[in-house]
Write a protein that holds these residues in place. Sequence first.
Motif, short mmCIF file in Angstrom:
data_model
loop_
_atom_site.label_atom_id
_atom_site.label_comp_id
_atom_site.label_asym_id
_atom_site.label_seq_id
_atom_site.Cartn_x
_atom_site.Cartn_y
_atom_site.Cartn_z
N GLU A 120 54.55 -41.56 -12.41
CA GLU A 120 53.51 -40.70 -12.88
C GLU A 120 52.75 -41.47 -14.23
N ALA A 121 53.52 -42.32 -14.83
CA ALA A 121 53.10 -43.09 -16.04
C ALA A 121 52.03 -44.26 -15.30
N ASN A 122 52.33 -44.78 -14.20
CA ASN A 122 51.38 -45.74 -13.81
C ASN A 122 50.25 -45.04 -13.02
N LEU A 123 50.34 -44.05 -12.43
CA LEU A 123 49.43 -43.53 -11.72
C LEU A 123 48.46 -42.34 -12.51
N GLY A 124 49.14 -41.95 -13.44
CA GLY A 124 48.42 -41.05 -14.43
C GLY A 124 48.83 -39.66 -14.12
N ALA A 125 49.16 -38.71 -15.11
CA ALA A 125 49.63 -37.48 -14.79
C ALA A 125 48.56 -36.65 -13.92
N HIS A 126 49.30 -35.84 -13.19
CA HIS A 126 48.45 -34.83 -12.35
C HIS A 126 49.06 -33.31 -12.62
N PRO A 127 48.15 -32.45 -12.87
CA PRO A 127 48.73 -30.83 -13.23
C PRO A 127 49.78 -30.61 -12.12
N ALA A 128 49.33 -30.72 -10.73
CA ALA A 128 50.47 -30.34 -9.91
C ALA A 128 49.97 -31.09 -8.58
N PRO A 129 50.58 -32.24 -8.23
CA PRO A 129 50.51 -33.06 -7.16
C PRO A 129 50.72 -32.55 -5.80
N TYR A 130 49.75 -32.55 -4.83
CA TYR A 130 50.29 -32.12 -3.67
C TYR A 130 50.64 -33.49 -2.84
N TRP A 131 51.87 -33.75 -2.46
CA TRP A 131 52.10 -35.26 -1.75
C TRP A 131 52.33 -34.96 -0.41
N LEU A 132 51.73 -35.68 0.33
CA LEU A 132 51.79 -35.36 1.94
C LEU A 132 53.07 -36.41 2.34
N GLY A 133 54.31 -35.68 2.80
CA GLY A 133 55.58 -36.24 3.14
C GLY A 133 55.77 -36.49 4.63
N THR A 134 55.15 -37.71 4.96
CA THR A 134 55.41 -38.21 6.30
C THR A 134 56.67 -39.29 6.38
N LEU A 135 56.97 -39.63 5.15
CA LEU A 135 57.82 -40.84 5.37
C LEU A 135 59.33 -40.12 5.52
N PRO A 136 60.16 -40.73 6.29
CA PRO A 136 61.41 -39.96 6.63
C PRO A 136 62.42 -39.83 5.51
N LEU A 137 63.05 -38.54 5.13
CA LEU A 137 63.91 -38.08 4.06
C LEU A 137 65.34 -39.06 4.16
N PHE A 138 65.49 -39.53 5.49
CA PHE A 138 66.90 -40.54 5.24
C PHE A 138 66.32 -41.99 4.60
N HIS A 139 65.17 -42.10 4.16
CA HIS A 139 64.72 -43.40 3.55
C HIS A 139 64.45 -42.92 2.05
N VAL A 140 64.48 -44.11 1.30
CA VAL A 140 64.36 -43.95 -0.21
C VAL A 140 62.94 -43.62 -0.50
N GLY A 141 61.99 -43.87 0.47
CA GLY A 141 60.70 -43.41 0.01
C GLY A 141 60.38 -42.09 0.21
N GLY A 142 60.88 -41.71 1.45
CA GLY A 142 60.98 -40.01 1.59
C GLY A 142 61.59 -39.23 0.58
#
Length: 480
Positions: free
Chosen positions: A171-193
Amino acid sequence: MRWTCPIRTGAENRPEALALTFAGQRWTYRELDAEVGRWMAALEGRGVKAGDRVALLATNDARVAHLFFALGRMGAVLAPLNARLTRAELRPLVEDVAPRLTLALGNLTERLPGAEPLESFADGVATTSSGSVPLEPTSPRVILFTSGTTGRPKGAVLTEGNFRASARGSEANLGAHPAPYWLGTLPLFHVGGLAMLTRTAYDGGCLVLRERFEAEDTNRALDEEGVTHASFVATTLERVLEERKDRPVPPTFRLALIGGGPVPAPLLARARAAGILALQTYGLTEACSQVTTERPDEADGRTAGRALPGVEVRIVGLEGESLAAGREGDIEVRGPTVMFGYLNRPEATREAVRNGWLRTKDVGVLDASGRLTVLSRRTDLIVRGGENIYPAELEAVLASHPAVREAAVVGVPDARWGEVPVAFVATRKGAVLPEDLGAWCRESLAGFKVPARFLEIESLPRNAMGKVERTVLRERAQKT
Protein backbone atom coordinates in the motif's frame (compact mmCIF):
# COMPACT_ATOMS: atom_id res chain seq x y z
CA MET A 1 1.27 -6.25 19.50
CA ARG A 2 -1.99 -8.10 18.88
CA TRP A 3 -4.49 -7.83 16.07
CA THR A 4 -8.02 -8.94 15.34
CA CYS A 5 -9.32 -10.48 12.12
CA PRO A 6 -9.45 -7.82 9.35
CA ILE A 7 -12.90 -9.05 8.32
CA ARG A 8 -14.16 -8.39 11.85
CA THR A 9 -12.56 -4.94 11.74
CA GLY A 10 -14.23 -4.26 8.40
CA ALA A 11 -17.60 -5.39 9.76
CA GLU A 12 -17.26 -2.90 12.58
CA ASN A 13 -16.01 0.03 10.49
CA ARG A 14 -17.51 -0.52 7.00
CA PRO A 15 -20.26 -3.12 7.43
CA GLU A 16 -22.03 -2.52 4.10
CA ALA A 17 -18.90 -2.19 1.97
CA LEU A 18 -18.32 -5.02 -0.48
CA ALA A 19 -15.61 -7.46 0.67
CA LEU A 20 -15.77 -10.46 -1.70
CA THR A 21 -17.42 -11.51 -4.94
CA PHE A 22 -17.34 -14.91 -6.63
CA ALA A 23 -19.46 -16.65 -9.28
CA GLY A 24 -22.29 -14.11 -9.07
CA GLN A 25 -22.33 -14.03 -5.25
CA ARG A 26 -21.45 -10.99 -3.15
CA TRP A 27 -20.56 -10.55 0.51
CA THR A 28 -20.37 -7.27 2.37
CA TYR A 29 -18.02 -7.11 5.35
CA ARG A 30 -20.98 -7.67 7.67
CA GLU A 31 -22.10 -10.71 5.67
CA LEU A 32 -18.60 -12.10 5.31
CA ASP A 33 -18.00 -11.68 9.05
CA ALA A 34 -21.10 -13.78 9.73
CA GLU A 35 -20.07 -16.42 7.18
CA VAL A 36 -16.62 -16.69 8.71
CA GLY A 37 -18.26 -17.16 12.09
CA ARG A 38 -20.36 -19.99 10.67
CA TRP A 39 -17.26 -21.72 9.32
CA MET A 40 -15.64 -21.32 12.72
CA ALA A 41 -18.58 -23.12 14.29
CA ALA A 42 -18.25 -25.93 11.74
CA LEU A 43 -14.53 -26.28 12.43
CA GLU A 44 -15.03 -26.22 16.20
CA GLY A 45 -17.65 -28.92 15.77
CA ARG A 46 -14.96 -31.09 14.18
CA GLY A 47 -12.57 -30.50 17.04
CA VAL A 48 -10.21 -28.07 15.31
CA LYS A 49 -8.33 -25.97 17.86
CA ALA A 50 -5.65 -23.31 18.01
CA GLY A 51 -2.39 -24.62 16.58
CA ASP A 52 -4.07 -27.35 14.49
CA ARG A 53 -3.43 -27.61 10.77
CA VAL A 54 -5.98 -28.06 8.02
CA ALA A 55 -4.85 -29.32 4.61
CA LEU A 56 -6.81 -28.11 1.59
CA LEU A 57 -6.81 -29.11 -2.07
CA ALA A 58 -8.87 -26.64 -4.07
CA THR A 59 -8.95 -24.25 -6.97
CA ASN A 60 -10.20 -20.71 -6.35
CA ASP A 61 -13.53 -20.67 -4.55
CA ALA A 62 -15.18 -18.30 -2.07
CA ARG A 63 -15.22 -21.10 0.51
CA VAL A 64 -11.42 -21.05 0.53
CA ALA A 65 -11.59 -17.44 1.74
CA HIS A 66 -14.19 -18.36 4.37
CA LEU A 67 -11.98 -21.19 5.62
CA PHE A 68 -8.83 -19.06 5.63
CA PHE A 69 -10.28 -16.32 7.80
CA ALA A 70 -12.11 -18.77 10.08
CA LEU A 71 -8.88 -20.63 10.80
CA GLY A 72 -7.13 -17.34 11.47
CA ARG A 73 -9.66 -16.38 14.12
CA MET A 74 -9.15 -19.74 15.79
CA GLY A 75 -5.37 -19.58 15.73
CA ALA A 76 -5.25 -22.61 13.42
CA VAL A 77 -3.16 -22.95 10.26
CA LEU A 78 -4.17 -23.52 6.64
CA ALA A 79 -1.99 -25.67 4.35
CA PRO A 80 -3.29 -25.07 0.80
CA LEU A 81 -1.90 -27.61 -1.66
CA ASN A 82 -1.25 -27.12 -5.35
CA ALA A 83 -4.33 -28.35 -7.23
CA ARG A 84 -2.14 -29.38 -10.18
CA LEU A 85 -0.22 -32.01 -8.23
CA THR A 86 -0.85 -35.72 -8.56
CA ARG A 87 -1.87 -38.04 -5.77
CA ALA A 88 1.72 -39.32 -5.51
CA GLU A 89 3.12 -35.78 -5.31
CA LEU A 90 0.60 -34.74 -2.65
CA ARG A 91 1.22 -37.67 -0.33
CA PRO A 92 4.55 -36.50 1.19
CA LEU A 93 3.24 -32.96 1.59
CA VAL A 94 0.27 -34.15 3.62
CA GLU A 95 2.61 -36.28 5.71
CA ASP A 96 4.67 -33.18 6.50
CA VAL A 97 1.60 -31.16 7.46
CA ALA A 98 0.07 -33.89 9.66
CA PRO A 99 -3.35 -32.17 9.44
CA ARG A 100 -6.12 -32.38 12.00
CA LEU A 101 -8.57 -32.10 9.09
CA THR A 102 -8.28 -32.54 5.32
CA LEU A 103 -10.63 -30.84 2.87
CA ALA A 104 -10.88 -30.79 -0.92
CA LEU A 105 -13.23 -29.58 -3.61
CA GLY A 106 -15.40 -32.49 -4.70
CA ASN A 107 -13.68 -33.14 -8.02
CA LEU A 108 -10.27 -33.28 -6.30
CA THR A 109 -11.06 -35.51 -3.30
CA GLU A 110 -9.84 -38.67 -5.05
CA ARG A 111 -6.31 -37.23 -5.05
CA LEU A 112 -6.37 -36.74 -1.28
CA PRO A 113 -7.37 -39.91 0.60
CA GLY A 114 -9.61 -39.14 3.56
CA ALA A 115 -10.44 -35.63 2.38
CA GLU A 116 -13.92 -34.30 3.06
CA PRO A 117 -15.74 -32.20 0.42
CA LEU A 118 -15.15 -28.50 0.94
CA GLU A 119 -18.47 -27.62 -0.71
CA SER A 120 -20.59 -29.30 1.96
CA PHE A 121 -18.35 -28.93 5.00
CA ALA A 122 -20.32 -26.07 6.59
CA ASP A 123 -23.72 -27.17 5.29
CA GLY A 124 -26.37 -27.42 7.97
CA VAL A 125 -24.43 -25.24 10.43
CA ALA A 126 -26.84 -22.54 11.51
CA THR A 127 -24.92 -21.18 14.49
CA THR A 128 -21.97 -18.82 14.37
CA SER A 129 -18.96 -18.43 16.61
CA SER A 130 -18.19 -14.89 17.65
CA GLY A 131 -14.92 -15.70 19.36
CA SER A 132 -11.54 -14.68 18.00
CA VAL A 133 -8.04 -15.56 19.17
CA PRO A 134 -5.86 -12.43 19.27
CA LEU A 135 -3.34 -12.63 16.43
CA GLU A 136 0.29 -11.76 17.06
CA PRO A 137 3.00 -11.05 14.47
CA THR A 138 4.45 -14.54 14.95
CA SER A 139 1.10 -16.36 14.75
CA PRO A 140 1.42 -18.96 11.92
CA ARG A 141 -1.27 -18.51 9.27
CA VAL A 142 -0.36 -20.73 6.34
CA ILE A 143 2.06 -23.40 5.19
CA LEU A 144 2.92 -22.98 1.51
CA PHE A 145 5.07 -25.52 -0.26
CA THR A 146 7.78 -24.33 -2.59
CA SER A 147 7.85 -25.64 -6.15
CA GLY A 148 10.51 -28.22 -5.38
CA THR A 149 12.58 -27.52 -8.52
CA THR A 150 15.75 -28.23 -6.56
CA GLY A 151 14.53 -31.13 -4.43
CA ARG A 152 11.59 -32.17 -2.26
CA PRO A 153 9.19 -29.25 -1.70
CA LYS A 154 9.61 -27.42 1.61
CA GLY A 155 6.70 -25.92 3.53
CA ALA A 156 7.29 -22.23 4.19
CA VAL A 157 5.46 -21.09 7.34
CA LEU A 158 4.07 -17.57 6.90
CA THR A 159 2.70 -15.60 9.81
CA GLU A 160 0.08 -12.97 10.44
CA GLY A 161 2.90 -10.45 10.74
CA ASN A 162 4.25 -11.47 7.32
CA PHE A 163 0.92 -10.88 5.59
CA ARG A 164 0.21 -7.59 7.33
CA ALA A 165 3.69 -6.25 6.62
CA SER A 166 3.37 -7.27 2.97
CA ALA A 167 0.00 -5.54 2.67
CA ARG A 168 1.17 -2.37 4.38
CA GLY A 169 4.37 -2.25 2.35
CA SER A 170 2.49 -2.72 -0.90
CA GLU A 171 0.00 0.00 0.00
CA ALA A 172 2.81 2.41 0.88
CA ASN A 173 4.55 1.66 -2.41
CA LEU A 174 1.49 1.88 -4.66
CA GLY A 175 -0.30 4.66 -2.83
CA ALA A 176 -3.37 4.40 -0.63
CA HIS A 177 -6.73 3.69 -2.26
CA PRO A 178 -10.02 4.18 -0.36
CA ALA A 179 -11.39 0.78 -1.38
CA PRO A 180 -9.33 -1.21 -3.91
CA TYR A 181 -11.16 -3.77 -6.03
CA TRP A 182 -8.51 -6.39 -6.75
CA LEU A 183 -9.12 -8.94 -9.48
CA GLY A 184 -8.23 -12.34 -8.02
CA THR A 185 -7.19 -14.69 -10.82
CA LEU A 186 -4.04 -16.01 -9.14
CA PRO A 187 -4.56 -19.33 -7.29
CA LEU A 188 -5.25 -19.17 -3.56
CA PHE A 189 -2.88 -22.10 -3.02
CA HIS A 190 -0.05 -19.74 -4.02
CA VAL A 191 1.41 -16.85 -2.06
CA GLY A 192 0.39 -14.36 -4.77
CA GLY A 193 -3.27 -15.29 -4.47
CA LEU A 194 -3.26 -15.24 -0.67
CA ALA A 195 -1.45 -11.91 -0.70
CA MET A 196 -4.31 -10.41 -2.74
CA LEU A 197 -6.89 -11.93 -0.41
CA THR A 198 -5.25 -10.53 2.71
CA ARG A 199 -4.22 -7.24 1.10
CA THR A 200 -7.79 -6.33 0.17
CA ALA A 201 -9.04 -7.29 3.63
CA TYR A 202 -6.42 -5.20 5.44
CA ASP A 203 -7.08 -2.28 3.06
CA GLY A 204 -10.86 -2.46 3.45
CA GLY A 205 -11.29 -3.34 -0.23
CA CYS A 206 -12.94 -6.11 -2.21
CA LEU A 207 -11.46 -9.24 -3.80
CA VAL A 208 -13.14 -9.91 -7.14
CA LEU A 209 -12.34 -13.62 -7.09
CA ARG A 210 -12.30 -15.79 -10.18
CA GLU A 211 -11.85 -19.56 -10.43
CA ARG A 212 -9.18 -19.12 -13.08
CA PHE A 213 -7.76 -16.60 -15.53
CA GLU A 214 -9.66 -16.10 -18.78
CA ALA A 215 -8.86 -13.14 -21.00
CA GLU A 216 -12.45 -12.39 -22.01
CA ASP A 217 -13.69 -12.61 -18.42
CA THR A 218 -10.81 -10.45 -17.18
CA ASN A 219 -11.70 -7.71 -19.63
CA ARG A 220 -15.35 -7.94 -18.61
CA ALA A 221 -14.27 -7.41 -15.00
CA LEU A 222 -12.14 -4.42 -15.96
CA ASP A 223 -14.92 -2.85 -18.01
CA GLU A 224 -18.00 -3.67 -15.93
CA GLU A 225 -17.08 -4.51 -12.32
CA GLY A 226 -15.06 -1.50 -11.25
CA VAL A 227 -11.80 -3.41 -10.83
CA THR A 228 -9.01 -1.03 -9.80
CA HIS A 229 -6.04 -3.42 -9.44
CA ALA A 230 -4.93 -6.72 -10.95
CA SER A 231 -1.95 -9.05 -11.00
CA PHE A 232 -0.66 -10.65 -14.20
CA VAL A 233 2.36 -12.33 -15.71
CA ALA A 234 3.62 -11.29 -19.14
CA THR A 235 1.65 -13.95 -21.00
CA THR A 236 -1.67 -13.15 -19.32
CA LEU A 237 -1.15 -9.40 -19.80
CA GLU A 238 -0.60 -9.98 -23.51
CA ARG A 239 -3.71 -12.16 -23.73
CA VAL A 240 -5.77 -9.42 -22.08
CA LEU A 241 -4.52 -6.85 -24.59
CA GLU A 242 -5.08 -9.15 -27.54
CA GLU A 243 -8.63 -10.02 -26.48
CA ARG A 244 -9.61 -6.37 -26.05
CA LYS A 245 -7.72 -5.42 -29.26
CA ASP A 246 -5.75 -2.82 -27.27
CA ARG A 247 -8.93 -0.91 -26.47
CA PRO A 248 -8.22 1.47 -23.55
CA VAL A 249 -9.29 0.34 -20.09
CA PRO A 250 -11.77 2.50 -18.17
CA PRO A 251 -10.40 5.24 -15.88
CA THR A 252 -11.52 3.27 -12.81
CA PHE A 253 -8.63 0.84 -13.40
CA ARG A 254 -5.50 2.02 -11.62
CA LEU A 255 -2.61 -0.41 -12.11
CA ALA A 256 -1.43 -3.98 -12.57
CA LEU A 257 1.43 -5.80 -10.87
CA ILE A 258 3.45 -8.00 -13.24
CA GLY A 259 5.33 -10.95 -11.74
CA GLY A 260 6.90 -14.14 -13.00
CA GLY A 261 9.99 -12.53 -14.52
CA PRO A 262 11.00 -9.62 -16.76
CA VAL A 263 8.42 -8.24 -19.19
CA PRO A 264 9.36 -7.39 -22.80
CA ALA A 265 9.59 -3.62 -23.29
CA PRO A 266 7.22 -3.63 -26.30
CA LEU A 267 4.53 -5.32 -24.19
CA LEU A 268 4.88 -2.72 -21.43
CA ALA A 269 4.57 0.07 -23.99
CA ARG A 270 1.51 -1.60 -25.48
CA ALA A 271 -0.07 -1.85 -22.02
CA ARG A 272 0.62 1.83 -21.31
CA ALA A 273 -1.03 2.77 -24.59
CA ALA A 274 -4.16 0.95 -23.41
CA GLY A 275 -4.11 2.80 -20.09
CA ILE A 276 -2.67 -0.07 -18.04
CA LEU A 277 0.08 1.08 -15.70
CA ALA A 278 2.00 -2.20 -15.52
CA LEU A 279 4.49 -2.34 -12.65
CA GLN A 280 7.16 -5.03 -12.61
CA THR A 281 7.65 -6.82 -9.33
CA TYR A 282 9.95 -9.41 -7.79
CA GLY A 283 8.96 -11.72 -4.97
CA LEU A 284 8.98 -15.24 -3.61
CA THR A 285 7.02 -17.46 -1.26
CA GLU A 286 9.54 -17.19 1.58
CA ALA A 287 9.13 -13.39 1.60
CA CYS A 288 5.32 -13.41 1.48
CA SER A 289 5.01 -12.39 -2.17
CA GLN A 290 6.40 -8.94 -3.06
CA VAL A 291 9.98 -7.98 -2.25
CA THR A 292 10.47 -5.15 -4.73
CA THR A 293 7.98 -3.36 -6.98
CA GLU A 294 8.23 -0.40 -9.31
CA ARG A 295 6.77 2.81 -7.94
CA PRO A 296 3.96 4.30 -10.04
CA ASP A 297 5.72 7.67 -10.36
CA GLU A 298 9.05 6.26 -11.57
CA ALA A 299 8.14 3.08 -13.43
CA ASP A 300 10.08 2.64 -16.66
CA GLY A 301 9.95 -1.15 -17.09
CA ARG A 302 13.71 -1.50 -16.82
CA THR A 303 13.88 -2.94 -13.30
CA ALA A 304 11.74 -4.73 -10.73
CA GLY A 305 11.74 -1.56 -8.63
CA ARG A 306 12.85 -0.78 -5.11
CA ALA A 307 12.29 -2.78 -1.96
CA LEU A 308 8.88 -2.35 -0.37
CA PRO A 309 8.90 0.12 2.53
CA GLY A 310 10.08 -1.76 5.62
CA VAL A 311 11.94 -4.39 3.57
CA GLU A 312 15.68 -4.42 2.85
CA VAL A 313 17.37 -5.91 -0.21
CA ARG A 314 21.10 -6.35 -0.69
CA ILE A 315 23.44 -8.02 -3.17
CA VAL A 316 26.20 -10.23 -1.79
CA GLY A 317 29.25 -11.95 -3.22
CA LEU A 318 30.35 -15.56 -2.96
CA GLU A 319 31.77 -15.00 0.54
CA GLY A 320 28.64 -13.23 1.76
CA GLU A 321 30.10 -9.74 1.48
CA SER A 322 27.79 -6.86 0.55
CA LEU A 323 28.39 -5.57 -2.97
CA ALA A 324 28.12 -2.00 -4.21
CA ALA A 325 25.56 -0.75 -6.71
CA GLY A 326 26.18 -2.05 -10.19
CA ARG A 327 27.82 -5.31 -9.10
CA GLU A 328 26.12 -8.64 -9.75
CA GLY A 329 25.61 -11.15 -6.97
CA ASP A 330 23.09 -13.08 -4.89
CA ILE A 331 19.89 -11.33 -3.77
CA GLU A 332 19.17 -11.34 -0.04
CA VAL A 333 16.10 -9.97 1.75
CA ARG A 334 15.49 -8.87 5.33
CA GLY A 335 12.38 -7.55 7.04
CA PRO A 336 8.98 -8.40 8.55
CA THR A 337 7.81 -10.24 5.43
CA VAL A 338 10.46 -12.99 5.73
CA MET A 339 8.96 -16.36 6.66
CA PHE A 340 9.03 -17.90 10.13
CA GLY A 341 10.88 -20.90 8.67
CA TYR A 342 10.40 -24.22 6.89
CA LEU A 343 8.05 -26.75 8.46
CA ASN A 344 9.96 -29.57 10.17
CA ARG A 345 13.18 -28.51 8.40
CA PRO A 346 15.40 -26.67 10.93
CA GLU A 347 18.58 -27.23 8.94
CA ALA A 348 16.99 -25.94 5.74
CA THR A 349 15.71 -22.91 7.69
CA ARG A 350 19.17 -22.14 9.05
CA GLU A 351 20.60 -22.47 5.55
CA ALA A 352 17.95 -20.15 4.05
CA VAL A 353 17.87 -17.45 6.75
CA ARG A 354 21.13 -16.25 8.26
CA ASN A 355 21.27 -13.33 10.67
CA GLY A 356 17.79 -12.36 9.54
CA TRP A 357 18.74 -12.29 5.85
CA LEU A 358 16.81 -14.57 3.50
CA ARG A 359 19.11 -16.10 0.88
CA THR A 360 16.92 -16.19 -2.21
CA LYS A 361 19.34 -18.06 -4.52
CA ASP A 362 18.45 -15.51 -7.19
CA VAL A 363 21.09 -13.42 -8.93
CA GLY A 364 20.63 -9.69 -9.41
CA VAL A 365 22.05 -6.20 -9.32
CA LEU A 366 20.98 -2.95 -7.64
CA ASP A 367 21.37 0.41 -9.36
CA ALA A 368 22.38 3.62 -7.63
CA SER A 369 18.73 4.31 -6.76
CA GLY A 370 18.29 0.92 -5.10
CA ARG A 371 16.22 -0.54 -7.93
CA LEU A 372 16.63 -4.26 -8.50
CA THR A 373 17.24 -6.07 -11.75
CA VAL A 374 16.80 -9.83 -11.43
CA LEU A 375 19.22 -11.64 -13.71
CA SER A 376 18.59 -15.31 -13.02
CA ARG A 377 17.96 -18.03 -10.55
CA ARG A 378 21.38 -19.23 -9.39
CA THR A 379 20.38 -22.67 -10.70
CA ASP A 380 19.41 -21.15 -14.10
CA LEU A 381 22.72 -19.36 -14.61
CA ILE A 382 24.50 -20.63 -17.73
CA VAL A 383 28.30 -20.71 -17.67
CA ARG A 384 29.74 -21.02 -21.18
CA GLY A 385 33.51 -21.34 -21.27
CA GLY A 386 33.81 -19.41 -18.02
CA GLU A 387 31.44 -16.61 -19.12
CA ASN A 388 28.19 -16.04 -17.23
CA ILE A 389 25.01 -15.93 -19.32
CA TYR A 390 21.72 -14.80 -17.77
CA PRO A 391 18.64 -16.26 -19.49
CA ALA A 392 16.54 -13.16 -18.84
CA GLU A 393 18.84 -11.02 -20.99
CA LEU A 394 18.58 -13.40 -23.96
CA GLU A 395 14.85 -13.85 -23.52
CA ALA A 396 14.27 -10.08 -23.62
CA VAL A 397 16.11 -9.81 -26.93
CA LEU A 398 14.22 -12.76 -28.45
CA ALA A 399 10.86 -11.44 -27.24
CA SER A 400 11.50 -8.16 -29.07
CA HIS A 401 11.51 -9.99 -32.43
CA PRO A 402 8.21 -9.22 -34.20
CA ALA A 403 7.51 -12.91 -34.95
CA VAL A 404 8.20 -14.15 -31.39
CA ARG A 405 5.38 -14.49 -28.88
CA GLU A 406 7.48 -15.83 -25.99
CA ALA A 407 10.86 -17.43 -25.43
CA ALA A 408 12.85 -19.21 -22.74
CA VAL A 409 16.55 -20.03 -22.62
CA VAL A 410 18.13 -22.91 -20.70
CA GLY A 411 21.64 -24.29 -20.41
CA VAL A 412 22.58 -27.78 -21.59
CA PRO A 413 25.89 -29.65 -21.19
CA ASP A 414 28.46 -29.22 -23.95
CA ALA A 415 31.74 -31.11 -24.38
CA ARG A 416 33.70 -28.06 -25.52
CA TRP A 417 32.21 -25.16 -23.59
CA GLY A 418 30.88 -26.97 -20.52
CA GLU A 419 27.43 -25.49 -21.11
CA VAL A 420 25.66 -23.67 -23.95
CA PRO A 421 22.36 -21.80 -24.14
CA VAL A 422 19.43 -23.29 -26.03
CA ALA A 423 16.38 -21.16 -26.81
CA PHE A 424 12.79 -22.38 -26.97
CA VAL A 425 10.69 -20.05 -29.09
CA ALA A 426 6.91 -19.81 -29.49
CA THR A 427 5.92 -17.75 -32.50
CA ARG A 428 2.96 -15.47 -32.98
CA LYS A 429 -0.13 -16.83 -34.70
CA GLY A 430 0.55 -17.60 -38.34
CA ALA A 431 4.31 -17.09 -38.08
CA VAL A 432 6.99 -19.72 -38.63
CA LEU A 433 10.22 -19.98 -36.66
CA PRO A 434 12.35 -17.11 -38.05
CA GLU A 435 15.63 -18.09 -39.67
CA ASP A 436 17.30 -14.85 -38.61
CA LEU A 437 17.09 -15.33 -34.84
CA GLY A 438 20.84 -15.83 -34.54
CA ALA A 439 21.54 -12.65 -36.45
CA TRP A 440 18.84 -10.84 -34.46
CA CYS A 441 20.54 -11.81 -31.20
CA ARG A 442 24.01 -10.82 -32.44
CA GLU A 443 22.81 -7.26 -32.99
CA SER A 444 22.31 -6.87 -29.22
CA LEU A 445 24.38 -9.62 -27.58
CA ALA A 446 27.99 -10.71 -27.42
CA GLY A 447 28.70 -13.77 -29.54
CA PHE A 448 29.13 -16.13 -26.60
CA LYS A 449 25.60 -15.31 -25.42
CA VAL A 450 23.86 -16.23 -28.68
CA PRO A 451 21.93 -19.51 -28.28
CA ALA A 452 23.54 -22.55 -29.86
CA ARG A 453 20.13 -23.76 -31.00
CA PHE A 454 16.64 -22.37 -31.50
CA LEU A 455 13.84 -24.88 -30.91
CA GLU A 456 10.25 -24.19 -31.83
CA ILE A 457 7.60 -24.86 -29.19
CA GLU A 458 3.85 -24.29 -29.26
CA SER A 459 3.83 -22.74 -25.79
CA LEU A 460 6.21 -22.68 -22.87
CA PRO A 461 5.43 -25.08 -19.99
CA ARG A 462 4.42 -23.08 -16.94
CA ASN A 463 3.42 -23.78 -13.35
CA ALA A 464 0.27 -22.50 -11.66
CA MET A 465 1.77 -19.03 -11.23
CA GLY A 466 2.84 -18.72 -14.83
CA LYS A 467 6.53 -19.28 -14.18
CA VAL A 468 8.40 -21.18 -16.87
CA GLU A 469 9.24 -24.76 -15.87
CA ARG A 470 12.87 -24.75 -16.95
CA THR A 471 13.55 -28.27 -15.71
CA VAL A 472 11.09 -29.56 -18.32
CA LEU A 473 12.79 -27.51 -21.02
CA ARG A 474 16.29 -28.69 -20.06
CA GLU A 475 15.19 -32.29 -20.29
CA ARG A 476 13.59 -31.67 -23.66
CA ALA A 477 16.66 -29.83 -24.99
CA GLN A 478 18.96 -32.70 -24.07
CA LYS A 479 16.73 -35.16 -25.91
CA THR A 480 16.41 -33.04 -29.05
